[in-house]
Design a protein around this motif. Structure first.
Motif, PDB file in Angstrom:
ATOM      1  N   PHE A  83      13.805  13.272   1.980  1.00  0.00           N
ATOM      2  CA  PHE A  83      12.882  12.244   1.416  1.00  0.00           C
ATOM      3  C   PHE A  83      12.949  11.517   0.198  1.00  0.00           C
ATOM      4  O   PHE A  83      12.702  10.600  -0.143  1.00  0.00           O
ATOM      5  N   ASP A  84      13.612  12.325  -0.965  1.00  0.00           N
ATOM      6  CA  ASP A  84      13.901  11.487  -2.259  1.00  0.00           C
ATOM      7  C   ASP A  84      14.949  10.372  -1.813  1.00  0.00           C
ATOM      8  O   ASP A  84      14.824   9.291  -2.592  1.00  0.00           O
ATOM      9  N   GLU A  85      15.842  10.798  -1.404  1.00  0.00           N
ATOM     10  CA  GLU A  85      16.794   9.626  -0.715  1.00  0.00           C
ATOM     11  C   GLU A  85      16.157   8.372  -0.148  1.00  0.00           C
ATOM     12  O   GLU A  85      16.500   7.353  -0.393  1.00  0.00           O
ATOM     13  N   ILE A  86      15.288   8.752   0.901  1.00  0.00           N
ATOM     14  CA  ILE A  86      14.465   7.963   1.410  1.00  0.00           C
ATOM     15  C   ILE A  86      13.865   6.761   0.718  1.00  0.00           C
ATOM     16  O   ILE A  86      13.739   5.685   0.671  1.00  0.00           O
ATOM     17  N   ASN A  87      13.112   7.821  -0.374  1.00  0.00           N
ATOM     18  CA  ASN A  87      12.408   6.709  -1.232  1.00  0.00           C
ATOM     19  C   ASN A  87      13.110   5.839  -2.034  1.00  0.00           C
ATOM     20  O   ASN A  87      12.864   4.626  -2.177  1.00  0.00           O
ATOM     21  N   GLU A  88      14.320   6.394  -2.526  1.00  0.00           N
ATOM     22  CA  GLU A  88      15.372   5.464  -3.265  1.00  0.00           C
ATOM     23  C   GLU A  88      15.776   4.211  -2.152  1.00  0.00           C
ATOM     24  O   GLU A  88      15.563   3.100  -2.685  1.00  0.00           O
ATOM     25  N   LEU A  89      16.187   4.491  -1.057  1.00  0.00           N
ATOM     26  CA  LEU A  89      16.637   3.591  -0.176  1.00  0.00           C
ATOM     27  C   LEU A  89      15.406   2.481   0.155  1.00  0.00           C
ATOM     28  O   LEU A  89      15.664   1.442   0.267  1.00  0.00           O
ATOM     29  N   PHE A  90      14.370   3.105   0.260  1.00  0.00           N
ATOM     30  CA  PHE A  90      13.138   2.047   0.628  1.00  0.00           C
ATOM     31  C   PHE A  90      12.922   1.230  -0.360  1.00  0.00           C
ATOM     32  O   PHE A  90      12.530   0.090  -0.179  1.00  0.00           O
ATOM     33  N   GLN A 143       1.015  -1.149  -0.006  1.00  0.00           N
ATOM     34  CA  GLN A 143       0.177   0.090  -0.047  1.00  0.00           C
ATOM     35  C   GLN A 143       0.972   1.392  -0.004  1.00  0.00           C
ATOM     36  O   GLN A 143       2.070   1.150   0.488  1.00  0.00           O
ATOM     37  N   PRO A 144       0.441   2.272  -0.430  1.00  0.00           N
ATOM     38  CA  PRO A 144       1.220   3.447  -0.317  1.00  0.00           C
ATOM     39  C   PRO A 144       1.360   3.822   1.146  1.00  0.00           C
ATOM     40  O   PRO A 144       0.647   4.049   1.838  1.00  0.00           O
ATOM     41  N   LEU A 145       2.695   4.329   1.382  1.00  0.00           N
ATOM     42  CA  LEU A 145       3.011   4.696   2.426  1.00  0.00           C
ATOM     43  C   LEU A 145       3.669   6.117   2.576  1.00  0.00           C
ATOM     44  O   LEU A 145       4.119   6.507   1.531  1.00  0.00           O
ATOM     45  N   THR A 146       3.337   6.812   3.488  1.00  0.00           N
ATOM     46  CA  THR A 146       3.799   8.094   3.654  1.00  0.00           C
ATOM     47  C   THR A 146       5.362   8.437   3.802  1.00  0.00           C
ATOM     48  O   THR A 146       5.949   7.218   4.313  1.00  0.00           O
ATOM     49  N   ASP A 147       5.993   9.534   3.406  1.00  0.00           N
ATOM     50  CA  ASP A 147       7.433   9.474   3.459  1.00  0.00           C
ATOM     51  C   ASP A 147       8.023   9.330   4.992  1.00  0.00           C
ATOM     52  O   ASP A 147       8.799   8.794   5.094  1.00  0.00           O
ATOM     53  N   ILE A 148       7.129   9.894   5.852  1.00  0.00           N
ATOM     54  CA  ILE A 148       7.592   9.685   7.442  1.00  0.00           C
ATOM     55  C   ILE A 148       7.325   8.210   7.681  1.00  0.00           C
ATOM     56  O   ILE A 148       8.388   7.825   8.464  1.00  0.00           O
ATOM     57  N   GLU A 149       6.491   7.509   7.358  1.00  0.00           N
ATOM     58  CA  GLU A 149       6.438   6.290   7.760  1.00  0.00           C
ATOM     59  C   GLU A 149       7.661   5.354   7.097  1.00  0.00           C
ATOM     60  O   GLU A 149       8.362   4.615   7.845  1.00  0.00           O
ATOM     61  N   LYS A 150       7.954   5.598   5.938  1.00  0.00           N
ATOM     62  CA  LYS A 150       9.026   5.205   5.370  1.00  0.00           C
ATOM     63  C   LYS A 150      10.564   5.268   5.881  1.00  0.00           C
ATOM     64  O   LYS A 150      11.074   4.314   6.297  1.00  0.00           O
ATOM     65  N   ARG A 151      10.603   6.520   6.617  1.00  0.00           N
ATOM     66  CA  ARG A 151      11.876   6.800   7.155  1.00  0.00           C
ATOM     67  C   ARG A 151      11.836   6.143   8.378  1.00  0.00           C
ATOM     68  O   ARG A 151      12.804   5.815   8.739  1.00  0.00           O
ATOM     69  N   GLU A 152      10.710   6.201   9.240  1.00  0.00           N
ATOM     70  CA  GLU A 152      10.702   5.548  10.503  1.00  0.00           C
ATOM     71  C   GLU A 152      11.129   3.857  10.221  1.00  0.00           C
ATOM     72  O   GLU A 152      11.875   3.293  11.069  1.00  0.00           O
ATOM     73  N   ILE A 153      10.234   3.480   9.340  1.00  0.00           N
ATOM     74  CA  ILE A 153      10.573   1.876   9.112  1.00  0.00           C
ATOM     75  C   ILE A 153      12.080   1.574   8.935  1.00  0.00           C
ATOM     76  O   ILE A 153      12.654   0.633   9.290  1.00  0.00           O
ATOM     77  N   LEU A 154      12.754   2.508   7.947  1.00  0.00           N
ATOM     78  CA  LEU A 154      14.168   2.492   7.367  1.00  0.00           C
ATOM     79  C   LEU A 154      15.108   2.646   8.832  1.00  0.00           C
ATOM     80  O   LEU A 154      15.982   1.687   8.922  1.00  0.00           O
ATOM     81  N   HIS A 155      14.833   3.172   9.598  1.00  0.00           N
ATOM     82  CA  HIS A 155      15.336   3.694  10.849  1.00  0.00           C
ATOM     83  C   HIS A 155      15.411   2.475  11.642  1.00  0.00           C
ATOM     84  O   HIS A 155      16.341   1.922  12.281  1.00  0.00           O
ATOM     85  N   ALA A 156      14.274   1.738  11.771  1.00  0.00           N
ATOM     86  CA  ALA A 156      13.902   0.756  12.710  1.00  0.00           C
ATOM     87  C   ALA A 156      14.399  -0.638  12.107  1.00  0.00           C
ATOM     88  O   ALA A 156      15.478  -1.150  12.701  1.00  0.00           O
ATOM     89  N   ALA A 157      14.817  -0.629  10.660  1.00  0.00           N
ATOM     90  CA  ALA A 157      15.153  -1.673  10.152  1.00  0.00           C
ATOM     91  C   ALA A 157      16.785  -1.673  10.011  1.00  0.00           C
ATOM     92  O   ALA A 157      17.596  -2.629  10.282  1.00  0.00           O
ATOM     93  N   LEU A 158      17.172  -0.541   9.841  1.00  0.00           N
ATOM     94  CA  LEU A 158      18.709  -0.461   9.582  1.00  0.00           C
ATOM     95  C   LEU A 158      19.387   0.091  10.733  1.00  0.00           C
ATOM     96  O   LEU A 158      20.737   0.175  10.771  1.00  0.00           O
ATOM     97  N   SER A 159      18.741   0.644  11.643  1.00  0.00           N
ATOM     98  CA  SER A 159      19.189   1.421  12.624  1.00  0.00           C
ATOM     99  C   SER A 159      20.521   2.290  12.532  1.00  0.00           C
ATOM    100  O   SER A 159      21.664   2.203  13.273  1.00  0.00           O
ATOM    101  N   GLN A 160      20.405   3.149  11.386  1.00  0.00           N
ATOM    102  CA  GLN A 160      21.471   4.127  11.294  1.00  0.00           C
ATOM    103  C   GLN A 160      20.836   5.485  11.389  1.00  0.00           C
ATOM    104  O   GLN A 160      19.673   5.850  11.084  1.00  0.00           O
ATOM    105  N   LYS A 161      21.719   6.319  12.447  1.00  0.00           N
ATOM    106  CA  LYS A 161      21.355   7.484  12.753  1.00  0.00           C
ATOM    107  C   LYS A 161      20.990   8.655  11.456  1.00  0.00           C
ATOM    108  O   LYS A 161      20.260   9.153  11.522  1.00  0.00           O
TER     109      LYS A 161
END
Ligand code: PFF
Length: 547
Positions: free
Chosen positions: A181-188, A156-174
Motif C-alpha cells: 500500500f505504501d507504493e500504491i499511495n506513492e503511485l496514486f 476527498q480521503p480515499l481508502t487504500d483499497i479504493e486507490k488500488r482499484e482505481i489505479l488498476h482500472a486506470a493503468l490496467s497493470q496486473k
C-alpha cells in the motif's frame, strides 16, 4: 439631400439618445468581462486614459462634424471639404461598420428577450431547485455531473483499497494488485492528475463516476452538493440548448430588428428621442438598484476592491489595445453613429458639453455595471471563464435566483440588458438610414425598411452559429472602428478648417486654453496613440494568421 432636416427637441433629447447609443452590451457584457480578465485596477486606469485621450477628443470631433454638416457620414466629409473628397470613404466604412455591428449585436440583444421570458417562466424555477433527478435523465447533464462528482471525490480521503482499484482500472497493470500500500499511495499521488484521462482511455470512467456518486449520496450534504454542482451544468446546457435552436434565435433577432425598424422609421423626435427619453432614466434607475443590491451582498466589498486595485499581474501585451478598442466600441465612435446623431442637432447646441455628458455617463455606467456584477462573482466564488457571454447568460441568472427576491431580480436584470441593447441598436440602424436618406434620396420609411431587412439577413449566420459572431465582432472592434476614428481625427484635426471646431468652443464661451488643449490632442496625441496601438493589433493579427 432632404430639404428640411429634423432636429432633437433640445439638449436632453440629444444627450439621452446619444448616451443610449453609447450605453449598451459593451457596458454590461463586455466591459466587466475584459476588466475581470485583465485584473481590474490598473486596467481600469488604462481604460480611463483611453477614454480621455482618444475617446473624448474623437467624440467632440465626430459630433461637431455631424452638427456642422447636417449630413450623413458620407456627405459630411464632402460638405466640410466643400467638394467630393476621398475622405467620404471613411463615411462609407462607417456605414459598413454599422451594418456589420448591428448584424451580430441584434442577435445578442435577442438573447436578452429569451432570458427575460425564461426567468419569468418555469424554466429557471423548477429544475435546479427541486427536481435535479429529472435533469439527470438528460445524458449530457449526467455526464457533466458525474465528472464533477469524480473530481470532487479525488479531493476527498480515499481508502487504500479504493486507490488500488482505481489505479488498476486506470493503468490496467496486473502488478498493481500485488503492490504494497505504501507504493500504491506513492503511485496514486504521481498519477492523480492523469487519472481521469487514463480511466477514460480504458473505458472505466463511468463505473468509477457512478461508484463515487453512490458513495457521495450517503453524505449529509448530498442534496446541497448536487444542487451546487448541477446548477452551472444546468445553466450552461440551457444556454447551449437555446443557442442551438437557431430558428428561435433568428426569431428574436427578427423581433429586435422589427422594433428598431418601428422606432427609427418614426423619425428622430417621435421615434428615437421619445423612446430614449423614456428608456434611459428607467435603465439608470434599474442599474442603480441592482448595484446597491450587489454592494449590500458583498460585505467585504471585494468587488469594489478588485475594481480599484485588482491584480495587475493579469495585464498582458494586448491589454492596452483591448482597452482602446473597447473605448471606441463603448462610446459608439469611429463609425459615424455620433456623427449621425450630431447631424440632427440644432445650430445653437453645445457640442463640447454634450460630448462630455455622453462620455461621462457611459463611463459611469460601465463602472456601475462592474459594481453590479463583481460582488456577485466574488460572493459566490465564480470564475467567469466562458467569456462575457458566460457571465450574463449562464452563471449570473442562477446566482440571481439565490436571492429570496430573485424572481423579481432576474427578469429585471434581463430587461435592463434588453433596454440597453435596444437603444444602441437603434443608433446603429439610424446610421444606415440617414445614409440612404441623404445620399440616395430615399424617404425615411423606405430607407428604414431596406436597411433593417438587409441587416437582418446579414445577421443570420451569427444567429445560426455563435462562434461565427467572433469574426464580425473582431473585425469591427479591432479594425474598422479604430481605423474610422483615426481618419476622423486626422480629417477634423488636419483637413477641416480650424475655425470650424474653434467656433464650437468660442460660441459657448469655453476658455481659449481648453480649445488649445483639445485641438493639440486631436491633431497629434490621439492619432499617434491610435496608430501605435493599431500597428500592434495588426502585427498580432498577422502573427495569429501565420501560426
Ligand atoms: N456603444 C454600444 C455598446 O457599448 O454596447 C455599441 C455600439 C453602438 C457601437 C452603436 C457602435 C455604435 F455605433
Amino acid at each position: 439631400m432632404s430639404q428640411k432636416r429634423e432636429h432633437w427637441s433640445g439638449k436632453l433629447g440629444f444627450i439621452l439618445a446619444a448616451s443610449g447609443s453609447a450605453v449598451g452590451l459593451g457596458n454590461l457584457w463586455k466591459f466587466p468581462y475584459i476588466t475581470w480578465q485583465n485584473g481590474g485596477g490598473l486596467f481600469v486606469l488604462i481604460y480611463l486614459l483611453c477614454i480621455l485621450l482618444i475617446g473624448l477628443p474623437i467624440m467632440i470631433a465626430e459630433i461637431a462634424l455631424g452638427k456642422i454638416s447636417s449630413r450623413d457620414p458620407v456627405g459630411a466629409f464632402d460638405f466640410v471639404s466643400k467638394r467630393k473628397t476621398r475622405f467620404r470613404y471613411v463615411g462609407i466604412l462607417g456605414v459598413l461598420s454599422a451594418f456589420v455591428i448591428l448584424s451580430f449585436y441584434s442577435v445578442v440583444a435577442g438573447w436578452s428577450i429569451e432570458y427575460s421570458i425564461k426567468s419569468i417562466s418555469s424554466d429557471f424555477k423548477s429544475i435546479p431547485y427541486e427536481s435535479y433527478k429529472e435533469a439527470l435523465t438528460d445524458d449530457r447533464k449526467v455526464k457533466a455531473l458525474q465528472k464533477a462528482v469524480f473530481e470532487e471525490a479525488l479531493t476527498q480521503p480515499l481508502t487504500d483499497i479504493e486507490k488500488r482499484e482505481i489505479l488498476h482500472a486506470a493503468l490496467s497493470q496486473k502488478t498493481i494488485q500485488q503492490m504494497p500500500f505504501d507504493e500504491i499511495n506513492e503511485l496514486f499521488k504521481k498519477e492523480k492528475k492523469n487519472l481521469i484521462s487514463l480511466l477514460k482511455e480504458n473505458k472505466q470512467i463511468e463505473t468509477w463516476q457512478n461508484y463515487f456518486l453512490a458513495k457521495r449520496s450517503k453524505r449529509k450534504d448530498f442534496n446541497e452538493f448536487m444542487h451546487k454542482t448541477l446548477l452551472p451544468v444546468y445553466s450552461s446546457s440551457l444556454f447551449a440548448d437555446f443557442l442551438n435552436n437557431w430558428p428561435k434565435v433568428s426569431l428574436w433577432h427578427l423581433i429586435i430588428m422589427s422594433i428598431c425598424l418601428l422606432i427609427v422609421s418614426s423619425g428622430i423626435k417621435k421615434g428615437i428621442e421619445k423612446t430614449t427619453k423614456f428608456l434611459m432614466p428607467l435603465l439608470l434607475l434599474l442599474m442603480f438598484f441592482m448595484m446597491i443590491n450587489s454592494l449590500m451582498l458583498d460585505k467585504e466589498q471585494e468587488g469594489v476592491k478588485f475594481l480599484l486595485f485588482g491584480d495587475p499581474g493579469k495585464l498582458h501585451g494586448l491589454s492596452i489595445p483591448e482597452a482602446m478598442g473597447h473605448a471606441f466600441f463603448t462610446l459608439s465612435l469611429g463609425m459615424g453613429a455620433m456623427l449621425t446623431y450630431g447631424s440632427y442637432m440644432k445650430k445653437d447646441s453645445d457640442v463640447v458639453s454634450d460630448a462630455l455628458w455622453v462620455t461621462g455617463l457611459d463611463t459611469l455606467i460601465a463602472l456601475i455595471a462592474c459594481m453590479m456584477i463583481f460582488p456577485i462573482i466574488f460572493v459566490y466564488g465564480l470564475e467567469p471563464t466562458s467569456g462575457g457571454i458566460g457571465i450574463l447568460f449562464t452563471t449570473l441568472p442562477l446566482e440571481l435566483f439565490k436571492f429570496s427576491y430573485g424572481y423579481l431580480l432576474a427578469p429585471l436584470f434581463y430587461i435592463l440588458v434588453f433596454l440597453a441593447a435596444l437603444t444602441s441598436a437603434i443608433s446603429l440602424l439610424e446610421v444606415a438610414v440617414t445614409y440612404l436618406k441623404d445620399e440616395w434620396n430615399l424617404d425615411r420609411d423606405k430607407a428604414s425598411l431596406i436597411a433593417a431587412g438587409a441587416i437582418f439577413l446579414v445577421g443570420i449566420p451569427s444567429a445560426i452559429s455563435v462562434s461565427f459572431m467572433e469574426y464580425p465582432d473582431a473585425l469591427s472592434t479591432n479594425i474598422m472602428l479604430p481605423l474610422g476614428g483615426l481618419l476622423i481625427a486626422i480629417f477634423m484635426g488636419h483637413k477641416a478648417e480650424k475655425t470650424l471646431l474653434e467656433n464650437e468652443f468660442i460660441k459657448h464661451k469655453y476658455p481659449k486654453w481648453s480649445f488649445d488643449v483639445f485641438y493639440f490632442t486631436l491633431r497629434y496625441i490621439t492619432p499617434a496613440l491610435v496608430t501605435i496601438v493599431f500597428i500592434f493589433l495588426l502585427s498580432d493579427l498577422v502573427k495569429k494568421i501565420v501560426s
